[in-house]
Design an enzyme around this catalytic site. Structure first.
Site, short mmCIF file in Angstrom:
data_model
loop_
_atom_site.label_atom_id
_atom_site.label_comp_id
_atom_site.label_asym_id
_atom_site.label_seq_id
_atom_site.Cartn_x
_atom_site.Cartn_y
_atom_site.Cartn_z
N SER A 64 0.82 -1.21 0.00
CA SER A 64 0.00 0.00 0.00
C SER A 64 0.85 1.26 0.00
O SER A 64 0.51 2.26 -0.66
CB SER A 64 -0.93 0.00 1.22
N HIS A 81 0.46 4.81 4.21
CA HIS A 81 -0.16 5.42 3.03
C HIS A 81 0.33 6.85 2.84
O HIS A 81 0.75 7.25 1.74
CB HIS A 81 -1.68 5.40 3.17
#
Length: 279
Positions: free
Chosen positions: A194, A254
């Site tokens: 991610s 993220h």
């Protein structure tokens, strides 16, 4: 081919000269004289028949053939240039295959040593900061990351090339894992691509950045969709098994992955290119 020339003998009879001065008279007898050889024959380029000058239509045909050959060569050159300008995309497929292969080895074939590739915050090993970006907790976690990796990785590779794709993927993924390890508790295990997905998303946006309102709207729509789907996939991966707790959504990874992607683009843009030095 050999050409043989034969000397033709030609008889010449000069007029008879008579003497009127007495008893003695004489006349000239005919003599044999060798005629000079004929001039050498001239051969045209198209046919091996003697001719004074090549025909105008033949010259035009030769020029047309030469021109057509030149045109065909130019067309072939243009086709080769178009093929060369189109960059072949291979790197993103290798990244996808590695992620898929590690998932199959971990969850399908139950290879035990795959678990050593996870990033354990309590006792991290240096290579785990890299290998954790290729590991996933569940199929939903993997499938969403593969989807976005293909979209943004392909865009980055088409713009920047194969080597740049690998550099951006590794650096953004490692940077996201490093920030997560520094910030999150020590009982956390970090896995997943991610951070690299958000990093490639930021890079793909910046390398195609323009102030066209259509481009800005496209980035906003696509960006919020990416954030939402990646968050949902991370939420679905609540536990990875083995008694290790995993944070539901790693917002740190993220955000840090996207920021590292922005930093890398800024760093590359600040480096003067060779064309700027020549100017």
């Amino acid at each position: 081919m050999m050409i043989q020339l034969r000397l033709q003998q030609k008889l010449r009879f000069p007029p008879v000269v008579k003497s009127h001065g007495g008893a003695h008279s004489f006349k000239l007898m005919p003599t044999v004289v060798a005629a000079s050889p004929p001039p050498p024959a001239k051969f045209s380029r198209l046919s091996f028949k003697p001719s004074a000058k090549p025909h105008a239509s033949r010259l035009l045909l030769c020029r047309m053939n030469r021109d057509s050959d030149m045109i065909s060569q130019l067309e072939i050159g243009k086709a080769n240039e178009k093929r060369g300008s189109h960059k072949q995309v291979n790197g993103i497929f290798w990244i996808l295959l590695i992620n898929l292969g590690i998932y199959l080895a971990d969850h399908v074939f139950k290879v035990s040593w795959i678990k050593t590739l996870y990033l354990y915050h309590s006792q991290p090993v240096w290579y785990q900061f890299i290998t954790a970006t290729f590991c996933h907790a569940s199929w939903s976690h993997l499938s969403s990351n593969l989807f976005f990796l293909y979209i943004f990785g392909k865009l980055v590779e088409e713009e920047e090339g194969n080597f740049a794709l690998w550099i951006f993927y590794i650096l953004t993924g490692v940077g996201a894992n490093l920030v997560s390890w520094l910030v999150l508790p020590r009982n956390v295990v970090s896995i997943g691509a991610s951070g690299a997905v958000f990093g490639l998303f930021a890079v793909s946006v910046l390398v195609k950045m323009s102030w066209d309102w259509r481009k800005i709207l496209e980035v906003l729509i696509l960006g919020q969709f990416v954030v939402e789907k990646v968050m949902e996939a991370a939420q679905a991966s609540a536990n990875i098994g083995g008694g290790y707790a995993m944070q539901n959504v790693n917002h740190i990874a993220h955000l840090s992955g996207a920021l590292i992607g922005v930093f890398l683009i800024w760093l590359l843009s600040s480096v003067p290119s060779s064309t700027d030095d020549n100017k």
